[in-house]
Structure formats: structure tokens, C-alpha cells
Design a protein around this motif. Sequence first.
Motif, short mmCIF file in Angstrom:
data_model
loop_
_atom_site.label_atom_id
_atom_site.label_comp_id
_atom_site.label_asym_id
_atom_site.label_seq_id
_atom_site.Cartn_x
_atom_site.Cartn_y
_atom_site.Cartn_z
N LEU A 147 56.32 49.23 -76.42
CA LEU A 147 57.51 48.38 -76.52
C LEU A 147 57.26 47.26 -77.53
CD1 LEU A 147 60.29 48.08 -75.16
CD2 LEU A 147 59.23 46.50 -73.57
N ASP A 148 58.16 47.12 -78.53
CA ASP A 148 58.04 46.01 -79.47
C ASP A 148 59.01 44.89 -79.13
OD1 ASP A 148 56.10 47.21 -80.95
OD2 ASP A 148 57.55 48.29 -82.19
N ARG A 149 60.21 45.30 -78.81
CA ARG A 149 61.21 44.28 -78.51
C ARG A 149 62.08 44.78 -77.37
NH1 ARG A 149 66.83 42.81 -81.31
NH2 ARG A 149 67.10 40.74 -80.38
N ILE B 282 66.37 47.46 -77.89
CA ILE B 282 65.00 47.92 -77.67
C ILE B 282 64.43 48.42 -78.99
CG2 ILE B 282 63.54 49.54 -76.41
CD1 ILE B 282 65.60 49.59 -74.22
N ASP B 283 63.26 47.91 -79.38
CA ASP B 283 62.51 48.47 -80.51
C ASP B 283 61.17 48.93 -79.95
OD1 ASP B 283 64.46 47.89 -82.29
OD2 ASP B 283 63.61 45.93 -82.86
N SER B 284 60.66 50.03 -80.53
CA SER B 284 59.35 50.51 -80.07
C SER B 284 58.69 51.30 -81.19
CB SER B 284 59.51 51.39 -78.83
OG SER B 284 60.12 52.60 -79.21
N HIS B 285 57.42 51.57 -81.02
CA HIS B 285 56.75 52.49 -81.94
C HIS B 285 55.82 53.38 -81.13
CE1 HIS B 285 53.76 49.26 -81.61
NE2 HIS B 285 52.86 50.23 -81.81
N LYS B 286 55.35 54.44 -81.78
CA LYS B 286 54.47 55.37 -81.07
C LYS B 286 53.03 55.10 -81.46
CE LYS B 286 57.45 59.02 -79.80
NZ LYS B 286 57.69 60.41 -79.62
N GLU B 287 52.16 55.22 -80.48
CA GLU B 287 50.73 55.12 -80.76
C GLU B 287 50.09 56.40 -80.25
OE1 GLU B 287 49.13 51.71 -78.90
OE2 GLU B 287 49.91 50.32 -80.42
N CYS C 287 68.53 52.65 -70.30
CA CYS C 287 69.30 51.45 -70.02
C CYS C 287 70.17 51.09 -71.22
CB CYS C 287 68.39 50.30 -69.65
SG CYS C 287 67.06 50.02 -70.80
N ALA C 288 69.56 51.10 -72.43
CA ALA C 288 70.30 50.73 -73.62
C ALA C 288 71.46 51.68 -73.87
CB ALA C 288 69.37 50.70 -74.82
N ARG C 289 71.26 52.97 -73.55
CA ARG C 289 72.33 53.93 -73.81
C ARG C 289 73.43 53.85 -72.78
NH1 ARG C 289 69.95 59.74 -75.01
NH2 ARG C 289 68.67 59.23 -73.22
N GLU C 290 73.08 53.51 -71.54
CA GLU C 290 74.10 53.46 -70.49
C GLU C 290 74.87 52.14 -70.51
OE1 GLU C 290 75.15 55.78 -68.53
OE2 GLU C 290 73.71 57.24 -69.29
N CYS C 291 74.34 51.14 -71.16
CA CYS C 291 74.97 49.81 -71.11
C CYS C 291 76.37 49.87 -71.69
CB CYS C 291 74.14 48.80 -71.88
SG CYS C 291 74.90 47.17 -71.90
N PRO C 292 77.41 49.54 -70.91
CA PRO C 292 78.79 49.62 -71.42
C PRO C 292 79.05 48.61 -72.53
CG PRO C 292 78.77 49.33 -69.04
CD PRO C 292 77.38 49.09 -69.52
N ASP C 293 78.30 47.53 -72.54
CA ASP C 293 78.52 46.49 -73.55
C ASP C 293 77.57 46.60 -74.73
OD1 ASP C 293 80.45 45.46 -71.99
OD2 ASP C 293 79.21 43.89 -71.10
N THR D 234 70.70 35.35 -75.87
CA THR D 234 69.96 36.60 -76.02
C THR D 234 68.53 36.35 -75.55
OG1 THR D 234 71.32 37.14 -77.92
CG2 THR D 234 69.30 38.38 -77.64
N HIS D 235 68.24 36.85 -74.37
CA HIS D 235 66.91 36.61 -73.80
C HIS D 235 65.95 37.68 -74.27
CE1 HIS D 235 68.45 34.01 -70.20
NE2 HIS D 235 68.94 33.64 -71.37
N GLU D 236 64.87 37.23 -74.93
CA GLU D 236 63.89 38.18 -75.45
C GLU D 236 62.92 38.59 -74.35
OE1 GLU D 236 63.92 39.67 -78.30
OE2 GLU D 236 65.52 38.53 -79.24
N ARG D 237 62.06 39.49 -74.73
CA ARG D 237 61.14 40.14 -73.80
C ARG D 237 60.34 39.15 -72.93
NH1 ARG D 237 56.60 43.75 -76.69
NH2 ARG D 237 55.27 44.19 -74.90
#
Lengths: 320, 194
Positions: B90-92, B68-73, B57-63, B132-135
Motif C-alpha cells: 500500500l502506498d496511499r 488507493i495507490d499501491s505497487h507490487k514487490e 472498497c474503492a470500487r464499491e464506494c458510491p461516491d 481528505t484523511h490520508e493513511r
Amino acid sequence: MSGTLDVVLRLVAVLVAFLVLPLVVGQTEHKVMAHMQGRLGPMYAGGFHGWAQLVADGVKFAQKEDVVPAGADRRVFQLAPAVSLLPYLLVLIAIPVGPNGLVGQAIDAGLFFVLAVMGVGVLGSIMAGWASANKFSLLGGLRTAAQLMAYELPMLLAAGSVAMAAGTISLPGIVQAFHWWWIPWQLIGGLVFFTAGLAELQRPPFDMPVADSEIIFGAYTEYTGLRFALFLLAEYAGIVVLCALTTVLFLGGWHGPLSGSFGWLWTLVKTALLAFVVIWLRVTYPRLREDQLQKLAWTVLIPLGLAQIALTGIVKVVIS
Amino acid sequence: MSPVPGHGLAKGLAVTLRTMTRRSVTHQYPDAAPQLPPRSRGVIGLFEENCTVCMLCARECPDWCIYIDSHKETVPPAAPGGRERSRNVLDRFAIDFSLCMYCGICIEVCPFDALFWSPEFEYAETDIRELTHERDKLREWMWTVPTPPALDPGAEEPKEIAAARKTAEKLAAAQETAAQEGTAQETEPREGDA
């Protein structure tokens, strides 16, 4: 003493009518125009269907800064709104509402007085246009002047026809002499009078002097606050006066079925109906171009007015 | 065209008078809620349980208005002796609605059905940063997502339902044959037992 009290009471009544009726017409215009355009119009001010919208407008206008342009002719600029508004108050004094002296002041030469004073009202616009030191205002003022020149004549002709028919120029006298068959007899005159009156008030479709798409707001371009509100009030007071005059001259004033003690109501009802027609015409027709405006007056209304006078004269001779 | 002179003028008067007697088309919006059409695009809701942080989604968003922030577990092996697996957490997740142009590409592109249109539109703010609406806010919008409108009566059956139905029918058929064979087999051993 009672004479003075009588005069004061009459003048107060006329003043109240002068302050209330134009607002009623204005509010009606808001609502009627909105519904004719498929809208609702003001809905909030005052709670019930926006009845207090014009009061709110008045408060807004009173709060605004009263600006006089640096290059303006100060005195004339500040005087113009009063000049355009007060004549209508004076005219209202002379208009009979009901029989038996239900009139501010019965004037023997009432018709003369009324037409002469109504012409003064237009001078306010010309003064405003000239004194504003603004080319759009000047254009508007000159258009107003041209319109006054063109439309005063058919108006006088039509009014003269009624005076001929009644044999008097006293307004109560004219209504007294009225018979129902005057309506078809004076029909053309009535239409000419009403149309010319509309043009003199610069109401759409004859609002070329304030054509907002061309000259901003004509003579009123530089006005703000209360003075601007006075010009607007003058327009609506003019509608009241024109409709009342048409009622008195052509529709028989207080005459009507069951007019025994409710004659004044008939006058008011007829005036209100005519005011509705004024609004209706505004909503329906687009603005006439300046040359069309002049052409209508000089090639249609004046010949029609002359024809009406001829007709009146012929009928008058035949029946006498 | 016009048989009588002034015919057009009278017609104009008739039109305005007729309009006056009809109901006006004005919607009294803040007083009366608007009737929104189905699939209205008001705000985007995030069903974060479905999100795998694939970033499509973040990559396709034209604007570029999705953050998105995330980490691996690492997840311990499911079975003893197995390999440890890693999982995105998912972090943010934030959408800046002051940039969003409501194209809906993020929703179209999400392979895991984590983003949805909600018809809610009254989220104007006096400070642009509040847009800016957060998670958590995006998760809240999920509660306002309506059930999808019903299909047209003549519409083709949705693919997943068709597939599920076919599988179910196959399974049922298999079970039936198995049951028939089973009864046949069951009768034999019973005889043998006896």
C-alpha cells in the motif's frame, strides 16, 4: 430645595425601574418559555444560566446599522419608537407601589391619565407602519389601529367599573379603598382588563399585527438596530405597566398578609406573577386570526365589561 | 368533547406548566459529551496491516471518495528452489470525508477487516481539502474504534466462534483418543523393554 431633590429622586427611581423591570421580564420570558418548551434557553451570556443575554442583545442592537428606507417618511419613521416607548415611562410615574406616597407622582385623575397615555403608545406602531412605505408595515399598522379601536373600549369599561367601586379615579385612592371581597366582585372586570391589555400590547395570542408568518413583522419590518430594540423594549415595558396596573386596580396593590412595611413587596410580587401569566399565555396559545380577534373584543369582552359595570352599580347601590 | 367551556384552554395551560416543571431535553453538547448509541458512524478507521489492496472498497464506494495507490514487490521464495511470490504494498490510502456519505459499504465489503467505524465525529475543518484523511490519519482513527458491542443474551453464536469451538472440540477429542491409545501402546513396549 428638598422638594426638588424629592422630585428628582422619585423620577430617578422610576427611570431605574423602567430600565430594569422590562429586562427582568424579558429574561424571565427567555427562560420560562424555554423550559415550557422543554429547552434550556440562553445558557452562556454572563456565565450563570445566561443572565446577561439581554445585555448582550442590547450591545448587538446598538452595533447594528440604523437604516431608514429611501421611500420612508423620515421624521415620522425615526420618531415612532420613542412615541411607542415613552408613554409607558409616563404611566409608570403614576403607578403607586406602596402606601404613604410611595409613587412617582400621585395624580388625582390617575386612572384617566394612565389609560389615555397607554393609548398613545399604540400610536407609535401606527406611525411606524405608515411611515415605513412598506405594504407589510402598513398592513401591520392598520391591524394595530383596528386592535386599538376594539380593545380600548373593554379596557375602559373594566377600569370604569373599578373607579365606580372605589368612588375615585386616583390610583392610590383606589388601592386605599380596596377590600378583599373586591376580587370576586371585580373578577370579570379584571379578566376583561387583563385580556384587553394583552391585546393592546400585541402580545401573543393577540399578536396579529406582527404576525411573522403573514406580514413579516408588521409595523416594525423596516426597523433595524437601536430603534428596533426600542420597540421590543416598549413591548416589555408595556407588560410591566399592564401587570402593575392590573395589580393596582384589581388585586389590591400593596394589600396582603403582613403588609405593614412590606406593602411595596406585595405590589411587586403580584406584578411579577401577572407577568408570568403573560408569558405563560404566550407559550400556550396560538395566534388568533384577525376576525377572531375582532369578534372576541366586540362580542365577548365589551358585553362582559358592560355586565361588570352593571354588577358594580347594583352592588354599590345595595351596600350604600 | 369538552364538558365545560374553556376546558381546552385550561388543559393547554396545564400542559405548558407541567412541561416547565420537568427536566428539559436539551443536550449541552460542547460542554457535555453526547451519549452516542453503539455502532455510531462517526469516521472510518483503517487497519492498514490487514489491507491487501484488493480495491474492493474503492470500487464499491458510491461516491468514489476512496483513493488507493499501491505497487507490487516480489518476495523471495520461502523455501530454496521455490517460486518468487509477488505482494501488493500500500502506498496511499485516503478517504475524502467531504464526499463520503457514511453509507458504510466500504466497511461491509472489506473481506479482510481492514476498515472500521469509529464514533469520533469532531473532525470539522475550515478548509475542505483537510477533510481528505490520508493513511496515517486513518490509522490513527483505528485507536478510537470501540470493541464491538456484546451480543444479545439469546443471540446465535457467531459463526467463526462456532467453527473455532467445533475444531477445538474435535482436536481435543482426537487428542484424548490419541492419548488413550498412546497409553495403551506405551504400556506394551514398556513390557517389551522390561
